[in-house]
Scaffold this motif. Sequence first.
Motif, PDB file in Angstrom:
ATOM      1  N   ALA A  15      80.102 -38.811 -30.878  1.00 13.50           N
ATOM      2  CA  ALA A  15      78.971 -39.022 -29.963  1.00 13.50           C
ATOM      3  C   ALA A  15      78.417 -37.687 -29.472  1.00 13.50           C
ATOM      4  O   ALA A  15      77.202 -37.471 -29.454  1.00 13.50           O
ATOM      5  CB  ALA A  15      79.416 -39.873 -28.782  1.00 13.50           C
ATOM      6  N   GLU A  16      79.308 -36.780 -29.072  1.00 16.53           N
ATOM      7  CA  GLU A  16      78.864 -35.478 -28.575  1.00 16.53           C
ATOM      8  C   GLU A  16      78.136 -34.694 -29.653  1.00 16.53           C
ATOM      9  O   GLU A  16      77.101 -34.074 -29.400  1.00 16.53           O
ATOM     10  CB  GLU A  16      80.065 -34.692 -28.049  1.00 16.53           C
ATOM     11  CG  GLU A  16      80.649 -35.292 -26.782  1.00 16.53           C
ATOM     12  CD  GLU A  16      81.897 -34.574 -26.308  1.00 16.53           C
ATOM     13  OE1 GLU A  16      82.261 -34.735 -25.128  1.00 16.53           O
ATOM     14  OE2 GLU A  16      82.511 -33.847 -27.117  1.00 16.53           O
ATOM     15  N   ALA A  17      78.655 -34.733 -30.886  1.00 19.09           N
ATOM     16  CA  ALA A  17      78.020 -34.016 -31.991  1.00 19.09           C
ATOM     17  C   ALA A  17      76.638 -34.591 -32.289  1.00 19.09           C
ATOM     18  O   ALA A  17      75.678 -33.845 -32.524  1.00 19.09           O
ATOM     19  CB  ALA A  17      78.906 -34.083 -33.240  1.00 19.09           C
ATOM     20  N   TYR A  18      76.529 -35.911 -32.272  1.00 17.75           N
ATOM     21  CA  TYR A  18      75.245 -36.553 -32.570  1.00 17.75           C
ATOM     22  C   TYR A  18      74.220 -36.223 -31.490  1.00 17.75           C
ATOM     23  O   TYR A  18      73.073 -35.860 -31.791  1.00 17.75           O
ATOM     24  CB  TYR A  18      75.415 -38.071 -32.682  1.00 17.75           C
ATOM     25  CG  TYR A  18      74.159 -38.779 -33.131  1.00 17.75           C
ATOM     26  CD1 TYR A  18      73.924 -39.011 -34.485  1.00 17.75           C
ATOM     27  CD2 TYR A  18      73.201 -39.204 -32.208  1.00 17.75           C
ATOM     28  CE1 TYR A  18      72.756 -39.648 -34.907  1.00 17.75           C
ATOM     29  CE2 TYR A  18      72.036 -39.826 -32.624  1.00 17.75           C
ATOM     30  CZ  TYR A  18      71.821 -40.048 -33.971  1.00 17.75           C
ATOM     31  OH  TYR A  18      70.662 -40.663 -34.381  1.00 17.75           O
ATOM     32  N   LEU A  19      74.625 -36.338 -30.228  1.00 17.26           N
ATOM     33  CA  LEU A  19      73.691 -36.141 -29.118  1.00 17.26           C
ATOM     34  C   LEU A  19      73.225 -34.692 -28.991  1.00 17.26           C
ATOM     35  O   LEU A  19      72.139 -34.431 -28.477  1.00 17.26           O
ATOM     36  CB  LEU A  19      74.331 -36.601 -27.811  1.00 17.26           C
ATOM     37  CG  LEU A  19      74.526 -38.117 -27.693  1.00 17.26           C
ATOM     38  CD1 LEU A  19      75.390 -38.457 -26.483  1.00 17.26           C
ATOM     39  CD2 LEU A  19      73.187 -38.834 -27.608  1.00 17.26           C
ATOM     40  N   LYS A  20      74.031 -33.769 -29.450  1.00 19.24           N
ATOM     41  CA  LYS A  20      73.627 -32.362 -29.409  1.00 19.24           C
ATOM     42  C   LYS A  20      72.485 -32.068 -30.378  1.00 19.24           C
ATOM     43  O   LYS A  20      71.722 -31.119 -30.186  1.00 19.24           O
ATOM     44  CB  LYS A  20      74.815 -31.460 -29.737  1.00 19.24           C
ATOM     45  CG  LYS A  20      75.824 -31.324 -28.610  1.00 19.24           C
ATOM     46  CD  LYS A  20      77.000 -30.460 -29.015  1.00 19.24           C
ATOM     47  CE  LYS A  20      78.032 -30.368 -27.886  1.00 19.24           C
ATOM     48  NZ  LYS A  20      79.220 -29.586 -28.303  1.00 19.24           N
ATOM     49  N   ASN A  21      72.372 -32.881 -31.421  1.00 18.67           N
ATOM     50  CA  ASN A  21      71.411 -32.587 -32.479  1.00 18.67           C
ATOM     51  C   ASN A  21      70.329 -33.640 -32.686  1.00 18.67           C
ATOM     52  O   ASN A  21      69.417 -33.435 -33.497  1.00 18.67           O
ATOM     53  CB  ASN A  21      72.168 -32.396 -33.810  1.00 18.67           C
ATOM     54  CG  ASN A  21      73.127 -31.226 -33.770  1.00 18.67           C
ATOM     55  OD1 ASN A  21      72.714 -30.076 -33.675  1.00 18.67           O
ATOM     56  ND2 ASN A  21      74.420 -31.518 -33.827  1.00 18.67           N
ATOM     57  N   ASN A  22      70.424 -34.752 -31.951  1.00 19.04           N
ATOM     58  CA  ASN A  22      69.476 -35.845 -32.188  1.00 19.04           C
ATOM     59  C   ASN A  22      68.990 -36.441 -30.870  1.00 19.04           C
ATOM     60  O   ASN A  22      69.806 -36.907 -30.063  1.00 19.04           O
ATOM     61  CB  ASN A  22      70.129 -36.955 -33.019  1.00 19.04           C
ATOM     62  CG  ASN A  22      70.616 -36.459 -34.355  1.00 19.04           C
ATOM     63  OD1 ASN A  22      69.865 -36.369 -35.325  1.00 19.04           O
ATOM     64  ND2 ASN A  22      71.906 -36.123 -34.423  1.00 19.04           N
ATOM     65  N   PRO A  23      67.687 -36.460 -30.639  1.00 20.22           N
ATOM     66  CA  PRO A  23      67.166 -37.102 -29.436  1.00 20.22           C
ATOM     67  C   PRO A  23      67.271 -38.622 -29.558  1.00 20.22           C
ATOM     68  O   PRO A  23      67.070 -39.183 -30.642  1.00 20.22           O
ATOM     69  CB  PRO A  23      65.707 -36.653 -29.401  1.00 20.22           C
ATOM     70  CG  PRO A  23      65.360 -36.381 -30.836  1.00 20.22           C
ATOM     71  CD  PRO A  23      66.618 -35.863 -31.464  1.00 20.22           C
ATOM     72  N   ILE A  24      67.632 -39.272 -28.452  1.00 23.28           N
ATOM     73  CA  ILE A  24      67.676 -40.735 -28.428  1.00 23.28           C
ATOM     74  C   ILE A  24      66.982 -41.234 -27.163  1.00 23.28           C
ATOM     75  O   ILE A  24      66.682 -40.464 -26.257  1.00 23.28           O
ATOM     76  CB  ILE A  24      69.128 -41.280 -28.479  1.00 23.28           C
ATOM     77  CG1 ILE A  24      69.883 -40.922 -27.174  1.00 23.28           C
ATOM     78  CG2 ILE A  24      69.870 -40.781 -29.702  1.00 23.28           C
ATOM     79  CD1 ILE A  24      71.199 -41.673 -27.020  1.00 23.28           C
ATOM     80  N   ASP A  25      66.749 -42.542 -27.127  1.00 26.87           N
ATOM     81  CA  ASP A  25      66.155 -43.174 -25.948  1.00 26.87           C
ATOM     82  C   ASP A  25      67.181 -43.978 -25.163  1.00 26.87           C
ATOM     83  O   ASP A  25      67.086 -44.084 -23.939  1.00 26.87           O
ATOM     84  CB  ASP A  25      65.009 -44.103 -26.372  1.00 26.87           C
ATOM     85  CG  ASP A  25      63.926 -43.367 -27.138  1.00 26.87           C
ATOM     86  OD1 ASP A  25      63.379 -42.403 -26.592  1.00 26.87           O
ATOM     87  OD2 ASP A  25      63.646 -43.764 -28.291  1.00 26.87           O
ATOM     88  N   LEU A  26      68.171 -44.532 -25.867  1.00 28.11           N
ATOM     89  CA  LEU A  26      69.111 -45.446 -25.235  1.00 28.11           C
ATOM     90  C   LEU A  26      70.488 -45.322 -25.876  1.00 28.11           C
ATOM     91  O   LEU A  26      70.617 -45.315 -27.101  1.00 28.11           O
ATOM     92  CB  LEU A  26      68.598 -46.883 -25.366  1.00 28.11           C
ATOM     93  CG  LEU A  26      69.419 -47.998 -24.734  1.00 28.11           C
ATOM     94  CD1 LEU A  26      69.547 -47.801 -23.223  1.00 28.11           C
ATOM     95  CD2 LEU A  26      68.791 -49.359 -25.034  1.00 28.11           C
ATOM     96  N   LEU A  27      71.504 -45.239 -25.023  1.00 26.98           N
ATOM     97  CA  LEU A  27      72.892 -45.142 -25.479  1.00 26.98           C
ATOM     98  C   LEU A  27      73.670 -46.363 -25.013  1.00 26.98           C
ATOM     99  O   LEU A  27      73.687 -46.689 -23.827  1.00 26.98           O
ATOM    100  CB  LEU A  27      73.544 -43.873 -24.904  1.00 26.98           C
ATOM    101  CG  LEU A  27      75.071 -43.736 -25.069  1.00 26.98           C
ATOM    102  CD1 LEU A  27      75.441 -43.589 -26.542  1.00 26.98           C
ATOM    103  CD2 LEU A  27      75.601 -42.565 -24.249  1.00 26.98           C
ATOM    104  N   PHE A  28      74.326 -47.059 -25.953  1.00 28.01           N
ATOM    105  CA  PHE A  28      75.303 -48.096 -25.622  1.00 28.01           C
ATOM    106  C   PHE A  28      76.677 -47.444 -25.723  1.00 28.01           C
ATOM    107  O   PHE A  28      77.062 -46.964 -26.791  1.00 28.01           O
ATOM    108  CB  PHE A  28      75.203 -49.278 -26.595  1.00 28.01           C
ATOM    109  CG  PHE A  28      74.061 -50.209 -26.312  1.00 28.01           C
ATOM    110  CD1 PHE A  28      74.220 -51.303 -25.465  1.00 28.01           C
ATOM    111  CD2 PHE A  28      72.822 -50.005 -26.899  1.00 28.01           C
ATOM    112  CE1 PHE A  28      73.163 -52.168 -25.212  1.00 28.01           C
ATOM    113  CE2 PHE A  28      71.758 -50.863 -26.653  1.00 28.01           C
ATOM    114  CZ  PHE A  28      71.932 -51.946 -25.803  1.00 28.01           C
ATOM    115  N   LEU A  29      77.407 -47.433 -24.619  1.00 27.57           N
ATOM    116  CA  LEU A  29      78.635 -46.631 -24.537  1.00 27.57           C
ATOM    117  C   LEU A  29      79.850 -47.462 -24.136  1.00 27.57           C
ATOM    118  O   LEU A  29      79.862 -48.090 -23.077  1.00 27.57           O
ATOM    119  CB  LEU A  29      78.429 -45.506 -23.518  1.00 27.57           C
ATOM    120  CG  LEU A  29      79.607 -44.576 -23.243  1.00 27.57           C
ATOM    121  CD1 LEU A  29      79.947 -43.752 -24.487  1.00 27.57           C
ATOM    122  CD2 LEU A  29      79.296 -43.662 -22.071  1.00 27.57           C
ATOM    123  N   ASP A  30      80.874 -47.434 -24.984  1.00 31.06           N
ATOM    124  CA  ASP A  30      82.169 -48.020 -24.640  1.00 31.06           C
ATOM    125  C   ASP A  30      82.947 -47.007 -23.804  1.00 31.06           C
ATOM    126  O   ASP A  30      82.730 -45.790 -23.927  1.00 31.06           O
ATOM    127  CB  ASP A  30      82.934 -48.363 -25.921  1.00 31.06           C
ATOM    128  CG  ASP A  30      84.246 -49.069 -25.654  1.00 31.06           C
ATOM    129  OD1 ASP A  30      84.423 -49.618 -24.547  1.00 31.06           O
ATOM    130  OD2 ASP A  30      85.107 -49.080 -26.556  1.00 31.06           O
TER     131      ASP A  30
END
Length: 234
Positions: free
Chosen positions: A40-55
Amino acid sequence: MIRILICEDEVLISNRLTRFVQEVTAVQVHICKVYSVGEAEAYLKNNPIDLLFLDLNLHGRDGYEVLKTFIAEPFHTIVVSAYTDRAIEAYEYGVMDFIGKPFRKERIAKAISRYLEGVPPRERNLKRLCVKGKKGLEFVETGSVKFIRASGIYAELHLLDGRKKLYDKPLNQLLKILPDNFHRVHKSYVVCLTEIQRVQKEKANSYSLVLRGGDIVPLSRNKRKEILQIISLD
């Protein structure tokens, strides 16, 4: 299009959540899935998102690690977890919704509606906002915010002590989670209602709000009657 990241370590649950989101969302969505805090950390550092579903339980690691690291980023978060006793903590961090496990499609539909339309005012428990400062991340208590001004893709927080802080969400997105004592008074301004002293006429069909401490913010004509009613109720 809504860019969604699902962070859930159980593949079956991740796939079920993906299917439900696709079935209940009327607008186009682009969904990516990760299965650990590190991913998750690797993805979010390199990709903008609008909504995160988080366990919250990701192979024994706390999902809040992700939330705390990226809390100042311009996306909303919906927690999906069996640990419902942590819901209050989540809302204080500004999470848009908390879905307990197991979940049904109707509950996912409600969460997506919250994202698109905003959290119902009476259910908003946001206590603080996280902003990026010179020394890293810092928290700003919502009770210390006098008014908020739109600043492009950001929102400029004007605090009771005169300081200004830049928040990494546009005003429209921030309005979806702010407590109900904040009210939009102009396309570019949101005001804490308890800070309003009076409505002031500037010129023909032009009004402003005078706040405690002397700050003046514009008041839209179509908001004037509503604000006057609120003030009179107080």
